[in-house]
Write an enzyme that holds these catalytic residues in place. Sequence first.
Site, PDB file in Angstrom:
ATOM      1  N   LYS A 145      44.994  -3.084 -12.253  1.00  0.00           N
ATOM      2  CA  LYS A 145      45.226  -1.725 -12.713  1.00  0.00           C
ATOM      3  C   LYS A 145      43.951  -0.893 -12.519  1.00  0.00           C
ATOM      4  O   LYS A 145      42.879  -1.483 -12.477  1.00  0.00           O
ATOM      5  CB  LYS A 145      45.686  -1.713 -14.184  1.00  0.00           C
ATOM      6  CG  LYS A 145      44.633  -2.269 -15.158  1.00  0.00           C
ATOM      7  CD  LYS A 145      44.551  -1.505 -16.427  1.00  0.00           C
ATOM      8  CE  LYS A 145      43.466  -0.519 -16.426  1.00  0.00           C
ATOM      9  NZ  LYS A 145      42.405  -0.520 -17.370  1.00  0.00           N
ATOM     10  N   HIS A 192      46.001  -6.873 -17.958  1.00  0.00           N
ATOM     11  CA  HIS A 192      45.510  -8.108 -18.582  1.00  0.00           C
ATOM     12  C   HIS A 192      45.828  -8.196 -20.075  1.00  0.00           C
ATOM     13  O   HIS A 192      45.808  -9.280 -20.654  1.00  0.00           O
ATOM     14  CB  HIS A 192      44.017  -8.331 -18.304  1.00  0.00           C
ATOM     15  CG  HIS A 192      43.124  -7.346 -18.964  1.00  0.00           C
ATOM     16  ND1 HIS A 192      42.696  -6.222 -18.335  1.00  0.00           N
ATOM     17  CD2 HIS A 192      42.576  -7.327 -20.200  1.00  0.00           C
ATOM     18  CE1 HIS A 192      41.926  -5.541 -19.155  1.00  0.00           C
ATOM     19  NE2 HIS A 192      41.827  -6.191 -20.305  1.00  0.00           N
ATOM     20  N   GLU A 219      36.917   1.155 -28.566  1.00  0.00           N
ATOM     21  CA  GLU A 219      35.771   0.384 -28.056  1.00  0.00           C
ATOM     22  C   GLU A 219      34.483   1.033 -28.528  1.00  0.00           C
ATOM     23  O   GLU A 219      34.376   2.269 -28.515  1.00  0.00           O
ATOM     24  CB  GLU A 219      35.757   0.409 -26.529  1.00  0.00           C
ATOM     25  CG  GLU A 219      36.834  -0.392 -25.875  1.00  0.00           C
ATOM     26  CD  GLU A 219      36.752  -0.244 -24.361  1.00  0.00           C
ATOM     27  OE1 GLU A 219      36.118  -1.082 -23.715  1.00  0.00           O
ATOM     28  OE2 GLU A 219      37.312   0.733 -23.843  1.00  0.00           O
ATOM     29  N   ASP A 227      43.261   5.252 -17.717  1.00  0.00           N
ATOM     30  CA  ASP A 227      42.618   3.937 -17.835  1.00  0.00           C
ATOM     31  C   ASP A 227      43.254   3.080 -18.935  1.00  0.00           C
ATOM     32  O   ASP A 227      43.380   1.865 -18.782  1.00  0.00           O
ATOM     33  CB  ASP A 227      41.119   4.125 -18.132  1.00  0.00           C
ATOM     34  CG  ASP A 227      40.350   2.817 -18.037  1.00  0.00           C
ATOM     35  OD1 ASP A 227      40.578   2.077 -17.068  1.00  0.00           O
ATOM     36  OD2 ASP A 227      39.535   2.529 -18.936  1.00  0.00           O
ATOM     37  N   HIS A 270      47.704  -0.267 -20.710  1.00  0.00           N
ATOM     38  CA  HIS A 270      47.724  -1.152 -21.888  1.00  0.00           C
ATOM     39  C   HIS A 270      48.572  -0.606 -23.035  1.00  0.00           C
ATOM     40  O   HIS A 270      49.379  -1.325 -23.624  1.00  0.00           O
ATOM     41  CB  HIS A 270      46.305  -1.361 -22.435  1.00  0.00           C
ATOM     42  CG  HIS A 270      45.324  -1.847 -21.420  1.00  0.00           C
ATOM     43  ND1 HIS A 270      45.646  -2.780 -20.462  1.00  0.00           N
ATOM     44  CD2 HIS A 270      44.015  -1.541 -21.215  1.00  0.00           C
ATOM     45  CE1 HIS A 270      44.578  -3.018 -19.711  1.00  0.00           C
ATOM     46  NE2 HIS A 270      43.588  -2.279 -20.143  1.00  0.00           N
ATOM     47  N   LYS A 330      36.296   5.449 -26.118  1.00  0.00           N
ATOM     48  CA  LYS A 330      35.040   4.734 -25.860  1.00  0.00           C
ATOM     49  C   LYS A 330      33.953   5.292 -26.771  1.00  0.00           C
ATOM     50  O   LYS A 330      34.078   6.395 -27.294  1.00  0.00           O
ATOM     51  CB  LYS A 330      34.628   4.940 -24.405  1.00  0.00           C
ATOM     52  CG  LYS A 330      35.547   4.235 -23.429  1.00  0.00           C
ATOM     53  CD  LYS A 330      34.800   3.787 -22.206  1.00  0.00           C
ATOM     54  CE  LYS A 330      35.664   2.937 -21.313  1.00  0.00           C
ATOM     55  NZ  LYS A 330      35.721   1.530 -21.706  1.00  0.00           N
TER      56      LYS A 330
HETATM   57  N1  LIG Z   1      35.661  -4.795 -14.420  1.00  0.00           N
HETATM   58  C1  LIG Z   1      36.580  -4.974 -15.323  1.00  0.00           C
HETATM   59  O1  LIG Z   1      36.325  -5.448 -16.434  1.00  0.00           O
HETATM   60  C2  LIG Z   1      38.003  -4.578 -15.043  1.00  0.00           C
HETATM   61  C3  LIG Z   1      38.962  -4.714 -16.070  1.00  0.00           C
HETATM   62  C4  LIG Z   1      40.283  -4.386 -15.797  1.00  0.00           C
HETATM   63  C5  LIG Z   1      40.633  -3.945 -14.532  1.00  0.00           C
HETATM   64  N2  LIG Z   1      39.688  -3.812 -13.568  1.00  0.00           N
HETATM   65  C6  LIG Z   1      40.105  -3.341 -12.245  1.00  0.00           C
HETATM   66  O2  LIG Z   1      39.729  -4.311 -11.273  1.00  0.00           O
HETATM   67  C7  LIG Z   1      39.388  -3.686 -10.051  1.00  0.00           C
HETATM   68  C8  LIG Z   1      37.977  -4.112  -9.659  1.00  0.00           C
HETATM   69  O3  LIG Z   1      37.080  -3.655 -10.652  1.00  0.00           O
HETATM   70  P1  LIG Z   1      35.535  -4.055 -10.656  1.00  0.00           P
HETATM   71  O4  LIG Z   1      35.008  -3.551 -11.934  1.00  0.00           O
HETATM   72  O5  LIG Z   1      35.365  -5.484 -10.315  1.00  0.00           O
HETATM   73  O6  LIG Z   1      34.976  -3.145  -9.451  1.00  0.00           O
HETATM   74  P2  LIG Z   1      33.581  -3.298  -8.725  1.00  0.00           P
HETATM   75  O7  LIG Z   1      32.603  -4.006  -9.568  1.00  0.00           O
HETATM   76  O8  LIG Z   1      33.248  -1.936  -8.198  1.00  0.00           O
HETATM   77  O9  LIG Z   1      33.897  -4.258  -7.473  1.00  0.00           O
HETATM   78  C9  LIG Z   1      34.559  -3.805  -6.324  1.00  0.00           C
HETATM   79  C10 LIG Z   1      34.621  -4.925  -5.305  1.00  0.00           C
HETATM   80  O10 LIG Z   1      35.255  -4.430  -4.129  1.00  0.00           O
HETATM   81  C11 LIG Z   1      34.385  -4.636  -2.998  1.00  0.00           C
HETATM   82  N3  LIG Z   1      34.529  -3.538  -2.057  1.00  0.00           N
HETATM   83  C12 LIG Z   1      34.508  -2.214  -2.345  1.00  0.00           C
HETATM   84  N4  LIG Z   1      34.709  -1.516  -1.209  1.00  0.00           N
HETATM   85  C13 LIG Z   1      34.859  -2.408  -0.212  1.00  0.00           C
HETATM   86  C14 LIG Z   1      35.095  -2.306   1.178  1.00  0.00           C
HETATM   87  N5  LIG Z   1      35.250  -1.125   1.802  1.00  0.00           N
HETATM   88  N6  LIG Z   1      35.199  -3.440   1.894  1.00  0.00           N
HETATM   89  C15 LIG Z   1      35.050  -4.650   1.303  1.00  0.00           C
HETATM   90  N7  LIG Z   1      34.798  -4.818  -0.012  1.00  0.00           N
HETATM   91  C16 LIG Z   1      34.726  -3.711  -0.752  1.00  0.00           C
HETATM   92  C17 LIG Z   1      33.000  -4.656  -3.589  1.00  0.00           C
HETATM   93  O11 LIG Z   1      32.199  -5.349  -2.677  1.00  0.00           O
HETATM   94  P3  LIG Z   1      30.643  -4.999  -2.465  1.00  0.00           P
HETATM   95  O12 LIG Z   1      29.988  -5.343  -3.745  1.00  0.00           O
HETATM   96  O13 LIG Z   1      30.270  -5.932  -1.387  1.00  0.00           O
HETATM   97  O14 LIG Z   1      30.567  -3.552  -2.117  1.00  0.00           O
HETATM   98  C18 LIG Z   1      33.239  -5.427  -4.876  1.00  0.00           C
HETATM   99  O15 LIG Z   1      33.321  -6.794  -4.597  1.00  0.00           O
HETATM  100  C19 LIG Z   1      39.536  -2.174 -10.306  1.00  0.00           C
HETATM  101  O16 LIG Z   1      40.811  -1.763  -9.886  1.00  0.00           O
HETATM  102  C20 LIG Z   1      39.415  -2.059 -11.816  1.00  0.00           C
HETATM  103  O17 LIG Z   1      40.082  -0.937 -12.331  1.00  0.00           O
HETATM  104  C21 LIG Z   1      38.389  -4.116 -13.801  1.00  0.00           C
END
Ligand SMILES: NC(=O)c1ccc[n+]([C@@H]2O[C@H](COP(=O)([O-])OP(=O)(O)OC[C@H]3O[C@@H](n4cnc5c(N)ncnc54)[C@H](OP(=O)(O)O)[C@@H]3O)[C@@H](O)[C@H]2O)c1
Length: 460
Positions: free
Chosen positions: A145, A175, A213, A232, A237, A320
């Site tokens: 999401k 989640h 939060e 968000d 959720h 938040k």
């Molecule tokens: N973080 C959380 O706690 C959380 C919770 C719920 C949902 N989500 C959802 O999960 C998803 C990911 O969140 P995140 O927080 O993990 O994001 P993030 O930290 O920004 O990670 C993004 C990932 O995508 C890769 N990426 C971005 N652009 C790319 C490209 N053009 N080609 C190849 N790889 C690319 C990045 O690689 P590089 O580092 O190599 O650029 C990184 O591995 C989102 O949709 C978010 O809304 C996250």
Amino acid sequence: MEERVTFIVMGITGDLAKRKLLPAIYNLVLRKKIENFAVVGVSRSENSMKSVIGDAKKFVKESDQEIWDEIERRSKYIQIDFDDSEGYKVFGKNCLEIEEKFKLSGKRIFYLATLPEHFPSIVKNLKNLKMSSAKGNWPKLVFEKPFGHDLSSARDLNETILSLFKEKQIYRIDHYLGKELVANISLLRFTNRVFEPLWCRDHIENIQIILNEDLTVGSRGEFYDKYGVLRDMVQSHMFQLLSLIAMESPEKFEGESVRDKKLEVFKSLKIEDVLLGQYDSYKLEKGVAQNSTTPTFAVLKAVVNTPRWKGVPFFLKTGKALGETKAVIYVKFKEVNCSLSKTRPSDTDYLIINLKTNEGIALEVNTKIPGKNEVEPVKLDFRIKNKYGPNTPEAYESLIEEIIAENQYSFVRNDSIEYCWKVLEPWMKMEQPVYKYKKDSNGPKELSKWNDKNKVRWRS
Ligand SMILES: NC(=O)c1ccc[n+]([C@@H]2O[C@H](COP(=O)([O-])OP(=O)(O)OC[C@H]3O[C@@H](n4cnc5c(N)ncnc54)[C@H](OP(=O)(O)O)[C@@H]3O)[C@@H](O)[C@H]2O)c1
């Protein structure tokens, strides 16, 4: 169960993969839920699985190094840009090689752990790979999401995905639906005589869903500023929790039955009032626009226009940088008209479902104060960890297990996602004030007028 599965994590270097997905895979290996597997990690930057696993390790307390070594031995890092079609050929070849090495059966889970703007490109490129051709309902594609940022983008995304893969292959993650207490809501409601007949407008005064939060947006400022609290938290959720509280009983506790009943709720859901806020230091966060009006706080009054719920308000509150972290559902039962006792507490008769800290269920009942002809509320309190120990599976672990078992019960269907956007969209488009609030407070001071107007007394 001895499952053979290849996890292909698109975005392995990201926050989600490190904090949640790799720890979930670790726990599934620890609990012997998966034994023969491989992990293919894909991202844009130069990196290695050794380094990514090194980061993920910090998020598992007292972990066993041998299990991490085993995960590393069975993993491969591939550096590509999600938009580079040529890169996918190298990626496909590498996946097949690792599967051959570990004699895996080709049950593949593509987990899109990256920003939603990459989803269409990834899906189209994956479809061109031989390894994505369907065998039964495999491979699976898992989408994080937010799924789109409004109704039209969610529709486009669904159309693209469903022109290439079947709905049975698609797992849209929220989640919260993997949380033990959330999975408990339906069973609690429908299997208890003390709740089932009372779960309606005749006996329930209101429902309060609170997801507060104390954290700020932290390093996610750029992402958050584009989405804000309604996209968000509320569209995902909060609406999912509301649907579990409000849905009619499904014929069976499995995929389509439950998803059909939830859809009925979204079709009858209407938002009647909203108040928005932004914490005072939000615009100083990295990645946030200086003139940003993105809300970080919202309260909503919703109604579900079904015979069961007509006239019962559902109050939602989330934000938040608030004074405390809290994820709770309060079900407020109507007062009993009774003259037996000299006292009758005015704000009692709650069922309390604690989703985060002290996960559990508490029921408030009026009991006699010894020596007096008076009553006061006491809590009958069930805590998951007291009964089942501290190590119940984390949300992502449970959800991955369900994907392997091909159970779509806890995942959001295309039509539901679109209805949720449809319900919220008028309020996302409407110009309305975004009130400032102090970090670590309970929200904007204008909230108290809103509460009076909507006759809500938030349970603290
Ligand atoms: N973080 C959380 O706690 C959380 C919770 C719920 C949902 N989500 C959802 O999960 C998803 C990911 O969140 P995140 O927080 O993990 O994001 P993030 O930290 O920004 O990670 C993004 C990932 O995508 C890769 N990426 C971005 N652009 C790319 C490209 N053009 N080609 C190849 N790889 C690319 C990045 O690689 P590089 O580092 O190599 O650029 C990184 O591995 C989102 O949709 C978010 O809304 C996250």
